[in-house]
Design a protein around this motif. Sequence first.
Motif, PDB file in Angstrom:
ATOM      1  N   VAL A  44      -5.626  -3.747  -3.016  1.00 33.25           N
ATOM      2  CA  VAL A  44      -4.810  -2.530  -3.099  1.00 33.25           C
ATOM      3  C   VAL A  44      -3.634  -2.743  -4.051  1.00 33.25           C
ATOM      4  O   VAL A  44      -3.289  -1.859  -4.835  1.00 33.25           O
ATOM      5  CB  VAL A  44      -4.333  -2.116  -1.695  1.00 33.25           C
ATOM      6  CG1 VAL A  44      -3.276  -1.038  -1.778  1.00 33.25           C
ATOM      7  CG2 VAL A  44      -5.506  -1.618  -0.876  1.00 33.25           C
ATOM      8  N   ASN A  50      -2.915  -0.633  -7.363  1.00 29.45           N
ATOM      9  CA  ASN A  50      -1.645   0.081  -7.498  1.00 29.45           C
ATOM     10  C   ASN A  50      -1.006  -0.187  -8.846  1.00 29.45           C
ATOM     11  O   ASN A  50      -0.511   0.735  -9.501  1.00 29.45           O
ATOM     12  CB  ASN A  50      -0.695  -0.361  -6.388  1.00 29.45           C
ATOM     13  CG  ASN A  50      -0.740   0.573  -5.208  1.00 29.45           C
ATOM     14  OD1 ASN A  50      -0.613   1.778  -5.377  1.00 29.45           O
ATOM     15  ND2 ASN A  50      -0.950   0.035  -4.038  1.00 29.45           N
ATOM     16  N   THR A  60     -11.154   4.708  -0.518  1.00 26.36           N
ATOM     17  CA  THR A  60     -10.218   5.819  -0.668  1.00 26.36           C
ATOM     18  C   THR A  60      -8.783   5.336  -0.706  1.00 26.36           C
ATOM     19  O   THR A  60      -7.963   5.857  -1.450  1.00 26.36           O
ATOM     20  CB  THR A  60     -10.395   6.801   0.497  1.00 26.36           C
ATOM     21  OG1 THR A  60     -11.763   7.157   0.587  1.00 26.36           O
ATOM     22  CG2 THR A  60      -9.563   8.030   0.291  1.00 26.36           C
ATOM     23  N   LEU A  61      -8.486   4.313   0.080  1.00 24.51           N
ATOM     24  CA  LEU A  61      -7.121   3.809   0.152  1.00 24.51           C
ATOM     25  C   LEU A  61      -6.710   3.110  -1.139  1.00 24.51           C
ATOM     26  O   LEU A  61      -5.542   3.060  -1.483  1.00 24.51           O
ATOM     27  CB  LEU A  61      -7.028   2.826   1.328  1.00 24.51           C
ATOM     28  CG  LEU A  61      -5.715   2.731   2.073  1.00 24.51           C
ATOM     29  CD1 LEU A  61      -5.172   4.111   2.360  1.00 24.51           C
ATOM     30  CD2 LEU A  61      -5.933   2.006   3.370  1.00 24.51           C
ATOM     31  N   THR A  62      -7.688   2.565  -1.876  1.00 28.47           N
ATOM     32  CA  THR A  62      -7.390   1.918  -3.144  1.00 28.47           C
ATOM     33  C   THR A  62      -7.085   2.993  -4.175  1.00 28.47           C
ATOM     34  O   THR A  62      -7.948   3.793  -4.480  1.00 28.47           O
ATOM     35  CB  THR A  62      -8.599   1.099  -3.614  1.00 28.47           C
ATOM     36  OG1 THR A  62      -9.127   0.415  -2.502  1.00 28.47           O
ATOM     37  CG2 THR A  62      -8.202   0.121  -4.667  1.00 28.47           C
ATOM     38  N   PRO A  63      -5.872   2.998  -4.723  1.00 27.08           N
ATOM     39  CA  PRO A  63      -5.573   4.037  -5.717  1.00 27.08           C
ATOM     40  C   PRO A  63      -6.533   3.932  -6.906  1.00 27.08           C
ATOM     41  O   PRO A  63      -6.898   2.833  -7.309  1.00 27.08           O
ATOM     42  CB  PRO A  63      -4.145   3.706  -6.142  1.00 27.08           C
ATOM     43  CG  PRO A  63      -3.587   2.931  -5.032  1.00 27.08           C
ATOM     44  CD  PRO A  63      -4.708   2.167  -4.443  1.00 27.08           C
ATOM     45  N   GLY A  64      -6.932   5.075  -7.442  1.00 32.36           N
ATOM     46  CA  GLY A  64      -7.855   5.065  -8.568  1.00 32.36           C
ATOM     47  C   GLY A  64      -9.280   5.389  -8.168  1.00 32.36           C
ATOM     48  O   GLY A  64     -10.077   5.758  -9.016  1.00 32.36           O
ATOM     49  N   THR A  65      -9.596   5.245  -6.892  1.00 33.52           N
ATOM     50  CA  THR A  65     -10.941   5.603  -6.444  1.00 33.52           C
ATOM     51  C   THR A  65     -10.849   6.387  -5.145  1.00 33.52           C
ATOM     52  O   THR A  65     -10.012   6.091  -4.291  1.00 33.52           O
ATOM     53  CB  THR A  65     -11.803   4.357  -6.180  1.00 33.52           C
ATOM     54  OG1 THR A  65     -11.047   3.446  -5.404  1.00 33.52           O
ATOM     55  CG2 THR A  65     -12.219   3.686  -7.461  1.00 33.52           C
TER      56      THR A  65
END
Lengths: 163, 92, 113
Positions: free
Chosen positions: A75, A79, A118-123
């Motif tokens: 993550v 970010n 979903t929690l990983t920004p960008g995906t």
Amino acid sequence: MRLGVFALLAAVWLALSGPYTLYGWLIFAFGVVSVAFVWRLYLALERAAGGGFEFFRASAWLRLPRFLVAFAVKVAAANLHVTKLILSPRIELHPRLRRVPASQKTSFGQVLYANFITLTPGTITLDLRDDELLVYALDAESEADVMDGSMDRDVLRIEGASD
Amino acid sequence: MYLAGMAAIVVTMFLALARAAIGPTVFDRILAVNMFGTKTVLLIAVAGFLTGRPEWLDLAIVYTLVNFTGTLAVLRFARFGNLARDDRKADR
Amino acid sequence: MNGALDIATAVLLIAGGLFCIVGGIGLHRFSEFYQRTHAASVTDTAGAGLMLLGLMLQGGLSMVTLKLVLVLAFLLFSSPAIAHALVKAAHGHGLALELEIEDEPGRDGDAAG
């Protein structure tokens, strides 16, 4: 496992209301009733989902720290990447929609994987059906995080603890 | 240091509020309002430490859950124009 | 000792605040709804995570830290659920999605679920 859920709920109640409330019988009774009520809701939910929150076993909890570390690293990297995208003088995005296999056996594991993505920004996971995720990614680098399957393996590892 | 953190949160809240006002779609507005709610949780937590009253964290926890439920309710309302209808038949 | 802890808290709080502001800026710089959800996700993970981590350092080993962990856990559970619900609702609603690459949809085609 169901008793594990009960213990978890009781622990959360204790954490929220403070140990000193154990000495007042009225508050304690409220606590027992509310924990029992939420546990009853959980049992109904488990029946509706066809069972399978196989996550409250000692071996799964033992592997949790390693999973959390892997999660935090992924993550954080994502970010930094998205921050770079936002702050770059000219915003250049190559959005894409990809189908990604979710190789977890239980639906709980698949949902965990989808939430991880979903929690990983960008995906972002758009949909989950037939053991496949529909993933929307901002650009090639974000997409590569998911497509190389390392997150899949992370979730598989902690899911494997339930077998 | 708490004040610096709170200032950053308030700036973010204003940015989110501006996006909620501009819009263009209803989903943008819901997204911005949800982000505003998350920042409120952080603001309560940091303010609790600033004033030396960490008990405010209880409020932060409740606000997290209310924010979650509220956003889902608004989203559902925006989509179906109804909070109570059983849409399982419509979906399948 | 205490001074070092205070400095670490300050660094984490300010870094978290910066990530929050970056997310807020992204909310305005990105041109499409689906892209903006990624900007919001930056504030929800890095921003909230770093700030709560900084507060945890101040809390030490106590109930306060436990509650901060609970806040973080609830945020980490709810934010992907909200993001997914939003994006799926928008997609099902037919909000146009700008794409450069697209895998062919699954066998029951449209995602208008």
